[in-house]
Scaffold this active site. Structure first.
Site, PDB file in Angstrom:
ATOM      1  N   CYS A  85      42.148  32.662  26.343  1.00 16.98           N
ATOM      2  CA  CYS A  85      41.607  33.976  25.958  1.00 16.98           C
ATOM      3  C   CYS A  85      40.163  33.978  26.435  1.00 16.98           C
ATOM      4  O   CYS A  85      39.444  32.987  26.257  1.00 16.98           O
ATOM      5  CB  CYS A  85      41.672  34.115  24.436  1.00 16.98           C
ATOM      6  SG  CYS A  85      40.605  35.404  23.785  1.00 16.98           S
ATOM      7  N   HIS A 140      37.574  35.205  25.338  1.00 11.14           N
ATOM      8  CA  HIS A 140      36.550  35.005  24.299  1.00 11.14           C
ATOM      9  C   HIS A 140      36.260  33.517  24.086  1.00 11.14           C
ATOM     10  O   HIS A 140      35.132  33.133  23.753  1.00 11.14           O
ATOM     11  CB  HIS A 140      37.020  35.591  22.967  1.00 11.14           C
ATOM     12  CG  HIS A 140      36.870  37.079  22.836  1.00 11.14           C
ATOM     13  ND1 HIS A 140      37.695  37.978  23.466  1.00 11.14           N
ATOM     14  CD2 HIS A 140      35.986  37.824  22.129  1.00 11.14           C
ATOM     15  CE1 HIS A 140      37.334  39.210  23.158  1.00 11.14           C
ATOM     16  NE2 HIS A 140      36.305  39.160  22.351  1.00 11.14           N
ATOM     17  N   CYS A 155      40.754  39.971  30.621  1.00  7.65           N
ATOM     18  CA  CYS A 155      41.437  39.862  29.318  1.00  7.65           C
ATOM     19  C   CYS A 155      42.858  39.402  29.580  1.00  7.65           C
ATOM     20  O   CYS A 155      43.636  40.098  30.248  1.00  7.65           O
ATOM     21  CB  CYS A 155      41.431  41.236  28.649  1.00  7.65           C
ATOM     22  SG  CYS A 155      42.350  41.311  27.115  1.00  7.65           S
ATOM     23  N   TYR A 177      42.854  43.101  20.576  1.00  9.55           N
ATOM     24  CA  TYR A 177      44.105  43.619  21.125  1.00  9.55           C
ATOM     25  C   TYR A 177      45.272  42.743  20.672  1.00  9.55           C
ATOM     26  O   TYR A 177      46.413  43.168  20.672  1.00  9.55           O
ATOM     27  CB  TYR A 177      44.073  43.574  22.666  1.00  9.55           C
ATOM     28  CG  TYR A 177      43.302  44.664  23.369  1.00  9.55           C
ATOM     29  CD1 TYR A 177      43.165  44.613  24.761  1.00  9.55           C
ATOM     30  CD2 TYR A 177      42.721  45.741  22.709  1.00  9.55           C
ATOM     31  CE1 TYR A 177      42.470  45.604  25.460  1.00  9.55           C
ATOM     32  CE2 TYR A 177      42.044  46.731  23.388  1.00  9.55           C
ATOM     33  CZ  TYR A 177      41.914  46.656  24.776  1.00  9.55           C
ATOM     34  OH  TYR A 177      41.243  47.639  25.468  1.00  9.55           O
ATOM     35  N   GLU A 236      33.563  38.022  18.619  1.00  9.42           N
ATOM     36  CA  GLU A 236      33.207  39.440  18.803  1.00  9.42           C
ATOM     37  C   GLU A 236      32.049  39.829  17.890  1.00  9.42           C
ATOM     38  O   GLU A 236      31.178  40.606  18.251  1.00  9.42           O
ATOM     39  CB  GLU A 236      34.449  40.304  18.484  1.00  9.42           C
ATOM     40  CG  GLU A 236      34.357  41.734  18.911  1.00  9.42           C
ATOM     41  CD  GLU A 236      34.262  41.937  20.421  1.00  9.42           C
ATOM     42  OE1 GLU A 236      34.658  41.061  21.198  1.00  9.42           O
ATOM     43  OE2 GLU A 236      33.728  42.988  20.797  1.00  9.42           O
ATOM     44  N   ASP A 282      37.234  44.190  29.001  1.00 11.95           N
ATOM     45  CA  ASP A 282      37.957  43.332  28.056  1.00 11.95           C
ATOM     46  C   ASP A 282      38.106  44.110  26.748  1.00 11.95           C
ATOM     47  O   ASP A 282      37.472  45.154  26.563  1.00 11.95           O
ATOM     48  CB  ASP A 282      37.189  42.026  27.837  1.00 11.95           C
ATOM     49  CG  ASP A 282      37.887  41.105  26.827  1.00 11.95           C
ATOM     50  OD1 ASP A 282      39.130  41.069  26.796  1.00 11.95           O
ATOM     51  OD2 ASP A 282      37.184  40.443  26.033  1.00 11.95           O
ATOM     52  N   SER A 283      38.845  43.551  25.842  1.00 13.03           N
ATOM     53  CA  SER A 283      38.993  44.202  24.526  1.00 13.03           C
ATOM     54  C   SER A 283      37.657  44.208  23.779  1.00 13.03           C
ATOM     55  O   SER A 283      37.469  44.899  22.795  1.00 13.03           O
ATOM     56  CB  SER A 283      40.006  43.424  23.685  1.00 13.03           C
ATOM     57  OG  SER A 283      39.515  42.097  23.479  1.00 13.03           O
TER      58      SER A 283
HETATM   59  N1  DGL Z   1      39.622  38.433  25.491  1.00 14.37           N
HETATM   60  C1  DGL Z   1      40.985  38.784  25.202  1.00 14.37           C
HETATM   61  C2  DGL Z   1      42.004  37.853  25.929  1.00 14.37           C
HETATM   62  O1  DGL Z   1      41.609  37.181  26.890  1.00 14.37           O
HETATM   63  C3  DGL Z   1      41.211  38.843  23.703  1.00 14.37           C
HETATM   64  C4  DGL Z   1      42.248  39.841  23.360  1.00 14.37           C
HETATM   65  C5  DGL Z   1      42.123  40.362  21.943  1.00 14.37           C
HETATM   66  O2  DGL Z   1      41.245  41.251  21.743  1.00 14.37           O
HETATM   67  O3  DGL Z   1      42.856  39.885  21.071  1.00 14.37           O
HETATM   68  O4  DGL Z   1      43.197  37.860  25.549  1.00 14.37           O
END
Ligand code: DGL
Length: 265
Positions: A182, A184, A74, A43, A152, A11-12
């Site tokens: 998302c 997160h 992600c 991201y 994060e 993931d990011s």
């Molecule tokens: N966990 C990522 C998602 O599901 C977040 C992407 C980001 O870093 O903005 O989109």
């Protein structure tokens, strides 16, 4: 035939741990490699080409460490880079997408709210989901700049003002189901559920993605048939100590050491 190689997941940042948890629950014997691209998180505001390049660099890294399959945990990276990953890596690649289909089915009044990043919401992948599964359903979308960073950095108490700004308008417009689009955001599920109340369904795609991983491994005879518990190895492009601290908060069993990896853009 049993395949003991690990499953690669990335993931990011730490958000993909919400998917990793569901994979671990369903596949307790599989070894897992997790890569948090925290040096480049979020991201959400970056150009899709940049996200594609990051995804390929991480995919190559995990494949080089023996990954037999890859999970893009992600929504943003799945929207920007899933096809390129499948083309280049020649591995089974499972992506993530906002759970609009189940949300449409659960909505009591045909109104569905979606919280996600701007890149996800603007992507062809997301809009094709709406075309395919949301006929006759009003989908209200809300990009959530700043929300990924709060999770994060483990600053969960800072989430409430952002959810007031992003979630309340979805409810005011009548949403009776809310998609956490998302990876997160499921870490804020208890707060989201408290804010929406018992009459609104809160949906994410973690369990569905884990089921898809299990299906793909079985279909390709890649599953690890041993009984022993699988191990997790964590990597990050970010500050290993800082990311390790947040992983320790989010990953229920004591997190293994997080290895800092320099994977230049
Ligand atoms: N966990 C990522 C998602 O599901 C977040 C992407 C980001 O870093 O903005 O989109």
């Amino acid at each position: 035939m049993s395949n003991p190689s690990p499953i690669g997941v990335f993931d990011s940042g730490v958000g993909g741990l919400s998917i990793l948890k569901e994979i671990r629950k369903l596949l307790p014997n599989e070894d897992l490699l997790y890569f948090a691209d925290s040096a480049y998180c979020p991201y959400g505001g970056r150009p899709p080409q940049f996200i594609r390049e990051r995804s390929l660099a991480i995919g190559r890294f995990l494949k080089a460490r023996g990954a037999k399959a890859l999970v893009v945990a992600c929504n943003t990276a799945s929207a920007a880079g899933l096809d390129s990953l499948r083309l280049e890596l020649q591995l089974p690649v499972v992506g993530v997408e906002p759970a609009v289909k189940p949300a449409a089915a659960l909505s009591k009044n045909g109104k569905v709210g979606v919280l996600a990043t701007g890149v996800t919401l603007a992507s062809e992948r997301f809009n094709s989901l709406l075309d395919r599964f949301c006929d006759g359903v009003e989908v209200i979308t809300q990009p959530c700049p700043g929300l990924v960073e709060v999770i994060e950095q483990g600053r969960f108490t800072d989430a409430r003002p952002l959810l007031d700004r992003y979630l309340i308008p979805l409810l005011q417009q009548g949403s009776t189901s809310v998609v956490l689009g998302c990876t997160h955001y499921p870490f804020l599920r208890p707060l989201v559920e408290e804010m929406v109340g018992p009459g609104v369904s809160v949906i994410d795609s973690g369990e569905a993605v884990a089921r898809q991983v299990a299906r793909i491994l079985a279909l390709s005879s890649l599953d690890n048939l041993r009984i022993a518990a699988g191990k997790e190895v964590f990597y990050t492009s970010g500050d290993a100590a800082a990311v390790g601290k947040v992983i320790g908060l989010l990953w229920e069993s004591p997190a293994a050491e997080v290895a800092g990896i320099d994977l230049p853009a």
